[in-house]
Design a protein around this motif. Structure first.
Motif, PDB file in Angstrom:
ATOM      1  N   SER A   8     -85.099 -15.135-104.480  1.00 30.09           N
ATOM      2  CA  SER A   8     -86.341 -14.586-105.247  1.00 30.09           C
ATOM      3  C   SER A   8     -86.075 -13.670-106.132  1.00 30.09           C
ATOM      4  O   SER A   8     -84.532 -13.156-105.927  1.00 30.09           O
ATOM      5  CB  SER A   8     -87.130 -13.935-103.748  1.00 30.09           C
ATOM      6  N   MET A   9     -86.936 -13.203-107.210  1.00 34.29           N
ATOM      7  CA  MET A   9     -86.383 -12.298-107.994  1.00 34.29           C
ATOM      8  C   MET A   9     -87.721 -11.567-108.463  1.00 34.29           C
ATOM      9  O   MET A   9     -88.850 -12.214-108.481  1.00 34.29           O
ATOM     10  CB  MET A   9     -85.617 -12.866-109.247  1.00 34.29           C
ATOM     11  N   LYS A  10     -87.744 -10.449-109.016  1.00 34.37           N
ATOM     12  CA  LYS A  10     -88.870  -9.668-109.335  1.00 34.37           C
ATOM     13  C   LYS A  10     -88.868  -9.465-110.889  1.00 34.37           C
ATOM     14  O   LYS A  10     -88.004  -9.026-111.092  1.00 34.37           O
ATOM     15  CB  LYS A  10     -89.189  -8.300-108.661  1.00 34.37           C
ATOM     16  N   ARG A  16     -93.683 -12.425-115.636  1.00 32.49           N
ATOM     17  CA  ARG A  16     -93.316 -13.482-114.914  1.00 32.49           C
ATOM     18  C   ARG A  16     -93.457 -14.829-115.332  1.00 32.49           C
ATOM     19  O   ARG A  16     -92.469 -15.700-115.381  1.00 32.49           O
ATOM     20  CB  ARG A  16     -94.225 -13.514-113.526  1.00 32.49           C
ATOM     21  N   VAL A  42     -94.044 -19.119-107.736  1.00 32.87           N
ATOM     22  CA  VAL A  42     -94.644 -17.980-107.855  1.00 32.87           C
ATOM     23  C   VAL A  42     -95.227 -17.531-106.648  1.00 32.87           C
ATOM     24  O   VAL A  42     -95.956 -18.296-105.882  1.00 32.87           O
ATOM     25  CB  VAL A  42     -95.390 -17.613-108.890  1.00 32.87           C
ATOM     26  N   SER A  43     -95.291 -16.196-106.361  1.00 33.08           N
ATOM     27  CA  SER A  43     -95.853 -15.389-105.245  1.00 33.08           C
ATOM     28  C   SER A  43     -97.457 -15.586-105.235  1.00 33.08           C
ATOM     29  O   SER A  43     -97.801 -15.499-106.377  1.00 33.08           O
ATOM     30  CB  SER A  43     -95.495 -14.022-105.032  1.00 33.08           C
ATOM     31  N   ASP A  46     -98.714 -11.435-105.167  1.00 28.56           N
ATOM     32  CA  ASP A  46     -98.316 -10.528-106.363  1.00 28.56           C
ATOM     33  C   ASP A  46     -97.918 -11.180-107.823  1.00 28.56           C
ATOM     34  O   ASP A  46     -97.912 -12.154-107.657  1.00 28.56           O
ATOM     35  CB  ASP A  46     -97.235  -9.467-105.861  1.00 28.56           C
ATOM     36  N   THR A  49     -93.287 -11.772-108.209  1.00 30.07           N
ATOM     37  CA  THR A  49     -92.102 -12.283-107.427  1.00 30.07           C
ATOM     38  C   THR A  49     -92.164 -13.888-107.869  1.00 30.07           C
ATOM     39  O   THR A  49     -93.088 -14.508-107.892  1.00 30.07           O
ATOM     40  CB  THR A  49     -92.520 -12.332-105.857  1.00 30.07           C
ATOM     41  N   TRP A  51     -89.813 -17.339-106.684  1.00 29.53           N
ATOM     42  CA  TRP A  51     -88.923 -18.032-105.843  1.00 29.53           C
ATOM     43  C   TRP A  51     -88.373 -19.206-106.230  1.00 29.53           C
ATOM     44  O   TRP A  51     -88.953 -19.895-106.945  1.00 29.53           O
ATOM     45  CB  TRP A  51     -89.531 -18.520-104.594  1.00 29.53           C
ATOM     46  N   THR A  83     -86.545  -7.065-112.813  1.00 33.55           N
ATOM     47  CA  THR A  83     -86.121  -5.629-112.202  1.00 33.55           C
ATOM     48  C   THR A  83     -84.887  -5.298-111.609  1.00 33.55           C
ATOM     49  O   THR A  83     -84.512  -4.197-111.500  1.00 33.55           O
ATOM     50  CB  THR A  83     -87.284  -5.448-111.217  1.00 33.55           C
ATOM     51  N   GLU A  85     -84.373  -6.629-108.635  1.00 33.06           N
ATOM     52  CA  GLU A  85     -84.562  -6.940-107.161  1.00 33.06           C
ATOM     53  C   GLU A  85     -84.351  -8.488-107.131  1.00 33.06           C
ATOM     54  O   GLU A  85     -85.166  -9.208-107.545  1.00 33.06           O
ATOM     55  CB  GLU A  85     -85.820  -6.454-106.812  1.00 33.06           C
ATOM     56  N   THR A  87     -83.115 -11.601-103.792  1.00 30.51           N
ATOM     57  CA  THR A  87     -82.645 -11.899-102.802  1.00 30.51           C
ATOM     58  C   THR A  87     -81.980 -13.167-102.783  1.00 30.51           C
ATOM     59  O   THR A  87     -82.457 -14.158-103.778  1.00 30.51           O
ATOM     60  CB  THR A  87     -83.857 -11.925-101.640  1.00 30.51           C
TER      61      THR A  87
END
Length: 105
Positions: A8-10, A16, A42-43, A46, A49, A51, A83, A85, A87
């Motif tokens: 995942s990334m922001k 986005r 995408v989330s 929000d 985010t 994926w 950003t 961020e 995972t």
């Protein structure tokens, strides 16, 4: 056993869709590089985010793909819009729908 990676990334605000477009721009060459499944999502909760779910023939195929000039260029274009961020989770793929070679438990 196939290698999986879930990340995942922001993205920065209002970037986005631009990052998603970059992530999807190189899918044509992934199969030749040893990728059996590449999904960008995408989330739903929000607007920043992203994926990415991947299944590769091996970890070596995945690692080699990150050294390709087109992959490095795409990463370079996307990084300023992110950003920082992130995972990531490596997985051992044991089965599922949509995986070439019909991996089964």
């Amino acid at each position: 056993m196939p290698y999986g990676y879930i990340a995942s990334m922001k993205a920065k605000p209002d970037r986005r869709d631009d990052v998603v477009a970059i992530l999807l721009s190189g899918v044509d060459g992934l199969r030749e590089a040893g990728c059996d499944l590449y999904v960008v999502s995408v989330s739903a909760t929000d607007d920043v985010t992203i994926w990415v779910s991947e299944v590769w023939q091996s970890k070596e195929h995945h690692d080699a793909s990150l050294r390709l000039p087109e992959t490095r260029a795409a990463i370079g274009r996307a990084m300023p819009m992110l950003t920082g961020e992130f995972t990531g989770q490596e997985t051992a793929v044991v089965g599922g729908l949509g995986v070439d070679g019909e991996v089964r438990p």
